[in-house]
Design a protein around this motif. Structure first.
Motif, PDB file in Angstrom:
ATOM      1  N   UNK A   1      95.940 117.781   7.405  1.00  0.00           N
ATOM      2  CA  UNK A   1      95.983 119.210   7.143  1.00  0.00           C
ATOM      3  C   UNK A   1      95.337 119.982   8.280  1.00  0.00           C
ATOM      4  N   UNK A   2      95.891 121.156   8.581  1.00  0.00           N
ATOM      5  CA  UNK A   2      95.351 122.007   9.634  1.00  0.00           C
ATOM      6  C   UNK A   2      94.861 123.340   9.070  1.00  0.00           C
ATOM      7  N   UNK A   3      95.754 124.077   8.418  1.00  0.00           N
ATOM      8  CA  UNK A   3      95.415 125.402   7.911  1.00  0.00           C
ATOM      9  C   UNK A   3      96.445 125.825   6.874  1.00  0.00           C
ATOM     10  N   UNK A   4      96.127 126.874   6.104  1.00  0.00           N
ATOM     11  CA  UNK A   4      97.046 127.364   5.087  1.00  0.00           C
ATOM     12  C   UNK A   4      96.819 128.843   4.818  1.00  0.00           C
TER      13      UNK A   4
ATOM     14  N   UNK B   1     103.975 120.348  11.336  1.00  0.00           N
ATOM     15  CA  UNK B   1     104.863 120.592  10.210  1.00  0.00           C
ATOM     16  C   UNK B   1     104.337 121.748   9.369  1.00  0.00           C
ATOM     17  N   UNK B   2     105.224 122.624   8.935  1.00  0.00           N
ATOM     18  CA  UNK B   2     104.836 123.591   7.921  1.00  0.00           C
ATOM     19  C   UNK B   2     105.298 123.079   6.570  1.00  0.00           C
ATOM     20  N   UNK B   3     104.652 123.560   5.525  1.00  0.00           N
ATOM     21  CA  UNK B   3     104.917 123.048   4.188  1.00  0.00           C
ATOM     22  C   UNK B   3     104.682 124.128   3.151  1.00  0.00           C
ATOM     23  N   UNK B   4     105.510 124.132   2.130  1.00  0.00           N
ATOM     24  CA  UNK B   4     105.337 125.007   0.977  1.00  0.00           C
ATOM     25  C   UNK B   4     104.679 124.201  -0.127  1.00  0.00           C
ATOM     26  N   UNK B   5     103.593 124.731  -0.677  1.00  0.00           N
ATOM     27  CA  UNK B   5     102.805 123.972  -1.636  1.00  0.00           C
ATOM     28  C   UNK B   5     102.428 124.809  -2.845  1.00  0.00           C
ATOM     29  N   UNK B   6     102.347 124.157  -3.973  1.00  0.00           N
ATOM     30  CA  UNK B   6     101.850 124.788  -5.188  1.00  0.00           C
ATOM     31  C   UNK B   6     100.347 124.569  -5.210  1.00  0.00           C
ATOM     32  N   UNK B   7      99.641 125.414  -4.502  1.00  0.00           N
ATOM     33  CA  UNK B   7      98.216 125.223  -4.338  1.00  0.00           C
ATOM     34  C   UNK B   7      97.533 126.548  -4.041  1.00  0.00           C
ATOM     35  N   UNK B   8      96.331 126.693  -4.526  1.00  0.00           N
ATOM     36  CA  UNK B   8      95.490 127.804  -4.121  1.00  0.00           C
ATOM     37  C   UNK B   8      94.936 127.504  -2.738  1.00  0.00           C
ATOM     38  N   UNK B   9      94.661 128.557  -1.999  1.00  0.00           N
ATOM     39  CA  UNK B   9      94.113 128.373  -0.659  1.00  0.00           C
ATOM     40  C   UNK B   9      92.595 128.508  -0.757  1.00  0.00           C
ATOM     41  N   UNK B  10      91.987 127.468  -1.257  1.00  0.00           N
ATOM     42  CA  UNK B  10      90.535 127.412  -1.398  1.00  0.00           C
ATOM     43  C   UNK B  10      89.939 126.310  -0.530  1.00  0.00           C
TER      44      UNK B  10
ATOM     45  N   UNK C   1      92.993 132.604   3.664  1.00  0.00           N
ATOM     46  CA  UNK C   1      93.303 131.535   4.600  1.00  0.00           C
ATOM     47  C   UNK C   1      92.229 130.463   4.545  1.00  0.00           C
ATOM     48  N   UNK C   2      92.579 129.295   5.032  1.00  0.00           N
ATOM     49  CA  UNK C   2      91.630 128.200   5.125  1.00  0.00           C
ATOM     50  C   UNK C   2      91.948 127.393   6.374  1.00  0.00           C
ATOM     51  N   UNK C   3      90.897 127.014   7.113  1.00  0.00           N
ATOM     52  CA  UNK C   3      91.043 126.236   8.335  1.00  0.00           C
ATOM     53  C   UNK C   3      90.142 125.014   8.296  1.00  0.00           C
ATOM     54  N   UNK C   4      90.599 123.937   8.890  1.00  0.00           N
ATOM     55  CA  UNK C   4      89.713 122.800   9.085  1.00  0.00           C
ATOM     56  C   UNK C   4      88.752 123.118  10.216  1.00  0.00           C
ATOM     57  N   UNK C   5      87.625 122.425  10.231  1.00  0.00           N
ATOM     58  CA  UNK C   5      86.632 122.656  11.270  1.00  0.00           C
ATOM     59  C   UNK C   5      87.178 122.336  12.662  1.00  0.00           C
ATOM     60  N   UNK C   6      88.140 121.459  12.739  1.00  0.00           N
ATOM     61  CA  UNK C   6      88.694 121.055  14.026  1.00  0.00           C
ATOM     62  C   UNK C   6      89.426 122.193  14.739  1.00  0.00           C
ATOM     63  N   UNK C   7      89.926 123.163  13.967  1.00  0.00           N
ATOM     64  CA  UNK C   7      90.710 124.237  14.577  1.00  0.00           C
ATOM     65  C   UNK C   7      90.130 125.621  14.341  1.00  0.00           C
TER      66      UNK C   7
END
Length: 125
Positions: A47-50, A95-104, A58-64
């Motif tokens: 995962x990278x971001x969403x 890759x981009x992706x559509x997800x049934x998820x909250x961005x937390x 929005x949410x980002x991993x520490x790597x980016x």
């Protein structure tokens, strides 16, 4: 279900920038979050971001975090990933992706309904 197409990948030198696009078509529902994942050769997809389609969450991993920015243009049904200060370790298929998820937090791959086909990003040193 959403149909996703990535574009904007390419070759860039370390420290450079690229902007990726993820265009959605078909049935795209407002409760779907859009995430970016990447996979380097010999490594698992990560995962990278969403971003949430219905807000600015929005949410980002520490790597980016601090280098990448995810944004949206709902009128165009498109999500963007602006990548600055690129490093060789950013080299991967994105890759981009559509997800049934909250961005937390990081979106689990089990929540992904649709994947794009990916776009190659190569960062040279």
């Amino acid at each position: 279900q959403a149909q996703l197409v990535e574009s904007g990948g390419g070759l860039v030198q370390a420290g450079g920038s690229l902007r990726l696009s993820c265009a959605a078509s078909g049935r795209t529902f407002s409760n779907y979050a859009i995430g970016w994942f990447r996979q380097a050769p010999g490594k698992e997809r990560e995962f990278v971001t969403a971003i949430n389609w219905n807000g600015v969450t929005t949410y980002y991993t520490d790597r980016v975090k601090g280098r990448f920015t995810i944004s949206r243009d709902n009128a165009k049904n498109t999500v963007y990933l602006q990548m600055n200060s690129l490093k060789p370790e950013d080299t991967a298929v994105y890759y981009c992706a559509a997800a049934r998820s909250r961005v937390r937090s990081e979106i689990p791959q089990s929540s992904v309904d649709s994947w794009g086909q990916g776009t190659q990003v190569t960062v040279s040193s």
